[in-house]
Design a protein around this motif. Sequence first.
Motif, mmCIF file in Angstrom:
data_model
loop_
_atom_site.group_PDB
_atom_site.id
_atom_site.type_symbol
_atom_site.label_atom_id
_atom_site.label_comp_id
_atom_site.label_asym_id
_atom_site.label_seq_id
_atom_site.Cartn_x
_atom_site.Cartn_y
_atom_site.Cartn_z
ATOM 1 N N ALA A 57 0.837 -1.209 0.000
ATOM 2 C CA ALA A 57 0.000 0.000 0.000
ATOM 3 C C ALA A 57 0.868 1.254 0.000
ATOM 4 O O ALA A 57 0.612 2.200 -0.755
ATOM 5 C CB ALA A 57 -0.926 -0.007 1.216
ATOM 6 N N ALA A 58 1.920 1.246 0.843
ATOM 7 C CA ALA A 58 2.765 2.439 0.956
ATOM 8 C C ALA A 58 3.470 2.740 -0.364
ATOM 9 O O ALA A 58 3.719 3.898 -0.696
ATOM 10 C CB ALA A 58 3.784 2.256 2.069
ATOM 11 N N ALA A 59 3.777 1.697 -1.133
ATOM 12 C CA ALA A 59 4.497 1.896 -2.391
ATOM 13 C C ALA A 59 3.681 2.739 -3.373
ATOM 14 O O ALA A 59 4.230 3.405 -4.238
ATOM 15 C CB ALA A 59 4.836 0.541 -3.015
ATOM 16 N N GLY B 210 1.379 5.006 -2.236
ATOM 17 C CA GLY B 210 1.057 6.273 -1.573
ATOM 18 C C GLY B 210 -0.411 6.633 -1.749
ATOM 19 O O GLY B 210 -1.286 5.789 -1.568
ATOM 20 N N PRO B 211 -0.676 7.900 -2.118
ATOM 21 C CA PRO B 211 -2.074 8.344 -2.232
ATOM 22 C C PRO B 211 -2.830 7.643 -3.365
ATOM 23 O O PRO B 211 -4.056 7.678 -3.403
ATOM 24 C CB PRO B 211 -1.957 9.849 -2.502
ATOM 25 N N ARG B 212 -2.103 6.985 -4.269
ATOM 26 C CA ARG B 212 -2.778 6.283 -5.378
ATOM 27 C C ARG B 212 -3.250 4.884 -4.963
ATOM 28 O O ARG B 212 -3.867 4.178 -5.766
ATOM 29 C CB ARG B 212 -1.827 6.164 -6.573
ATOM 30 N N TRP B 213 -2.939 4.472 -3.711
ATOM 31 C CA TRP B 213 -3.267 3.105 -3.298
ATOM 32 C C TRP B 213 -4.764 2.773 -3.397
ATOM 33 O O TRP B 213 -5.124 1.769 -4.033
ATOM 34 C CB TRP B 213 -2.727 2.817 -1.893
ATOM 35 N N LEU C 267 5.505 -3.889 -9.782
ATOM 36 C CA LEU C 267 5.505 -3.863 -8.325
ATOM 37 C C LEU C 267 6.752 -3.142 -7.822
ATOM 38 O O LEU C 267 7.866 -3.532 -8.136
ATOM 39 C CB LEU C 267 5.470 -5.300 -7.786
ATOM 40 N N PRO C 268 6.596 -2.081 -7.027
ATOM 41 C CA PRO C 268 7.761 -1.360 -6.492
ATOM 42 C C PRO C 268 8.620 -2.267 -5.615
ATOM 43 O O PRO C 268 8.131 -3.231 -5.017
ATOM 44 C CB PRO C 268 7.131 -0.217 -5.674
#
Lengths: 273, 151
Positions: free
Chosen positions: B56-58, B60-63, B96-97
Amino acid sequence: MTAQPYGVGIGWRPEIDGFVAELPGLRFVEVVAEGVPGTGPVPDGLAALIARGVTVVPHGVRLSLGGAEPVEPQRVGHLARVAELLRAPLVSEHIAYVRAGGMEAGHLLPLPRTRAAVDAVVANVARTRAELPVPIALEPIAALFDWPDDELTEAQFLTEILDRTDALLLLDIANVYANARNRGTDPLALLDALPLDRIAYVHVAGGDEHDGIYHDTHTHAVPEAVLALIRELCARQRPPALLLERDGDYPPADVLRAELDAIAAAADYPTVT
Amino acid sequence: MTGGHDLAARQAELVAALVAGAPIPAGFDQRLVGAARAALLRKRAGEVARHWPLLAAAFGPRWPATFARWAAGRPTQGGLRDGWDLARTLVGRDELPAAAVEELAVRDAGWRYDGTSAPRRRRLPALRRTPGAVVLQVAGRVRVLRPGGGG
């Protein structure tokens, strides 16, 4: 929960275990029943609360009491075991359904306010109570939409269910607010029509508006309008207990304490902080 | 609606509309049921984020939007499996980051998950390689080794 008022409590969550442990006046909490292992052990934080005399009420969210299908026996058995593990004086669940046709909704869904739905809830509450060692309180939900099938008013629907099941009422005052706001109805008219003497305890929570619709999120601050409804409720019949539900985006401890104090002030109960 | 059978069918139609992309049943307010559908996806995104914090953190606001695009019309299997399935889909597309690749490798080293039934803890040691690390699980303990780097 009628012998002596419990006053203000809070929903125990692992994320705020430390905060809850440090509330000196706390006398009751609620825990999501499905999060407690039926075989034990009781989570450490809850065990410590029980040891100091705090009452813990298991709150089920996945029984699906309003489903047309019978409640699943292993879910009822789990709720009964958790009630015994926690030495709870009662349990609570929702007037809602969460699965149908083999598919999980992932949330509490509204029922049509029909005779058939009343029958389904009554049958499932009877199946559940047969296995439970303690009474059950039923909670009406916040619904973002209504069914086109509705035959009964909300008050008629709830009163009939309570009468026929002999269950207690867990009134979520934030849901009363949310439903009235989204439907454009009068929340006080609902309070006037409900059997308030059947209230075991009251839920209080925050929410947020999104595209003109109020969502009962449990992750935002409790609006002043909800505190005002607590005052209106207490003017009619003060409930023995009120419980703050917070399920995420936890604010700093002093903000959460201020919310608990505001609920205590609105209901004229001692502060627990 | 005349009885329990009709209620069962109507309830199933509504759940399918909310989580599996089926049409919203006649008579319901399309806008409000649509809002409920979106709210369910936001709630699921939060649940997956608790199980898969680096995934989720990878984003950020786009999650929430990233998750919702993948999850719309796909009934939940619970936050753990939903996140697992999404992470595998993204790693397969090379989208995937890095931090999330490692989170997935740690899970895959510790658990056997076939994508259709509940994950089960591995009894045998397992090794997973990511571009930046080697993930080793022995006797249930997972270590992340970074050749040439710290940690």
